[in-house]
Design a protein around this motif. Structure first.
Motif, short mmCIF file in Angstrom:
data_model
loop_
_atom_site.label_atom_id
_atom_site.label_comp_id
_atom_site.label_asym_id
_atom_site.label_seq_id
_atom_site.Cartn_x
_atom_site.Cartn_y
_atom_site.Cartn_z
N ASN A 277 0.79 -1.19 -0.28
CA ASN A 277 -0.19 -0.25 0.08
C ASN A 277 0.89 1.31 0.31
O ASN A 277 0.27 1.94 0.31
N ILE A 278 1.96 1.15 -0.51
CA ILE A 278 2.80 2.26 -0.42
C ILE A 278 2.38 3.45 -1.57
O ILE A 278 2.32 5.01 -0.69
N PHE A 279 1.79 3.08 -2.26
CA PHE A 279 0.84 4.46 -2.78
C PHE A 279 -0.09 5.18 -2.10
O PHE A 279 -0.29 5.69 -2.70
N ARG A 280 -0.62 4.55 -1.43
CA ARG A 280 -1.13 5.50 0.12
C ARG A 280 -0.71 6.30 0.90
O ARG A 280 -0.90 6.86 1.93
N ILE A 281 0.10 5.34 0.83
CA ILE A 281 1.30 6.49 1.57
C ILE A 281 1.95 7.74 0.67
O ILE A 281 2.42 8.62 2.00
N TYR A 282 2.48 6.77 -0.06
CA TYR A 282 3.55 7.98 -0.57
C TYR A 282 3.57 8.90 -2.14
O TYR A 282 2.05 8.56 -2.30
N ILE A 283 3.95 9.98 -1.75
CA ILE A 283 3.28 10.05 -3.37
C ILE A 283 3.25 9.61 -4.76
O ILE A 283 5.42 9.15 -4.17
N VAL A 284 3.69 9.77 -5.63
CA VAL A 284 4.01 8.87 -7.01
C VAL A 284 4.20 9.71 -7.92
O VAL A 284 3.16 10.41 -8.00
N GLY A 285 5.05 9.38 -8.37
CA GLY A 285 5.36 10.40 -9.77
C GLY A 285 5.84 9.76 -10.69
O GLY A 285 6.67 8.45 -11.14
N TRP A 286 5.73 10.63 -12.26
CA TRP A 286 6.69 10.48 -13.02
C TRP A 286 6.79 10.55 -13.79
O TRP A 286 6.87 11.53 -13.78
N TYR A 287 8.84 10.37 -14.28
CA TYR A 287 9.81 11.41 -14.88
C TYR A 287 9.94 10.48 -15.80
O TYR A 287 9.37 9.46 -16.35
N ARG A 288 10.43 10.99 -16.69
CA ARG A 288 11.26 10.81 -18.14
C ARG A 288 12.04 11.03 -18.62
O ARG A 288 12.78 12.05 -18.03
N GLN A 289 12.97 10.63 -19.55
CA GLN A 289 14.61 10.76 -19.75
C GLN A 289 14.53 10.63 -21.07
O GLN A 289 14.61 9.26 -21.62
#
Length: 111
Positions: free
Chosen positions: A27-39
């Motif tokens: 359940n880490i997505f319920r606790i932490y900010i989730v981000g998308w990055y690109r390179q």
């Protein structure tokens, strides 16, 4: 150990759409900010979008109005809906949570 698995990348024509998924166990997505990055080739990894546990979102100026980040807590999955894609969006897209990155998924926009 945080494991993030991205999927949904591929080849798309300019103006097209793709939806990326980032899945994890627990359940880490319920606790932490989730981000998308690109390179992109030859460039540094850059921020694309993120979503907080309560659903607040933020976007890079370059994708604002075209990309939408969302989450499905029941599936422990975060999505990135990408619309009106252009060649400048070609990159490897990575999911990030709790300081960890997944292996990425390639997005190529080309005719």
């Amino acid at each position: 150990q945080v494991q993030l698995v991205e999927s949904g990348g591929g080849l798309v024509q300019p103006g097209g759409s793709l939806r990326l998924s980032c899945a994890t166990s627990g359940n880490i997505f319920r606790i932490y900010i989730v981000g998308w990055y690109r390179q992109a080739p030859g460039k540094q990894r850059e921020f694309v979008a993120n979503i907080t546990p309560v659903g607040l979102t933020a976007y890079a100026d370059s994708v604002k109005g075209r990309f939408i980040i969302s989450r499905d807590n029941a599936k422990n999955t975060v999505y990135l809906q990408m619309n009106s894609l252009g060649p400048e969006d070609t990159a490897v897209y990575y999911c990030n949570a709790k300081g960890h990155f997944g292996r990425g998924t390639q997005v190529t926009v080309s005719s």
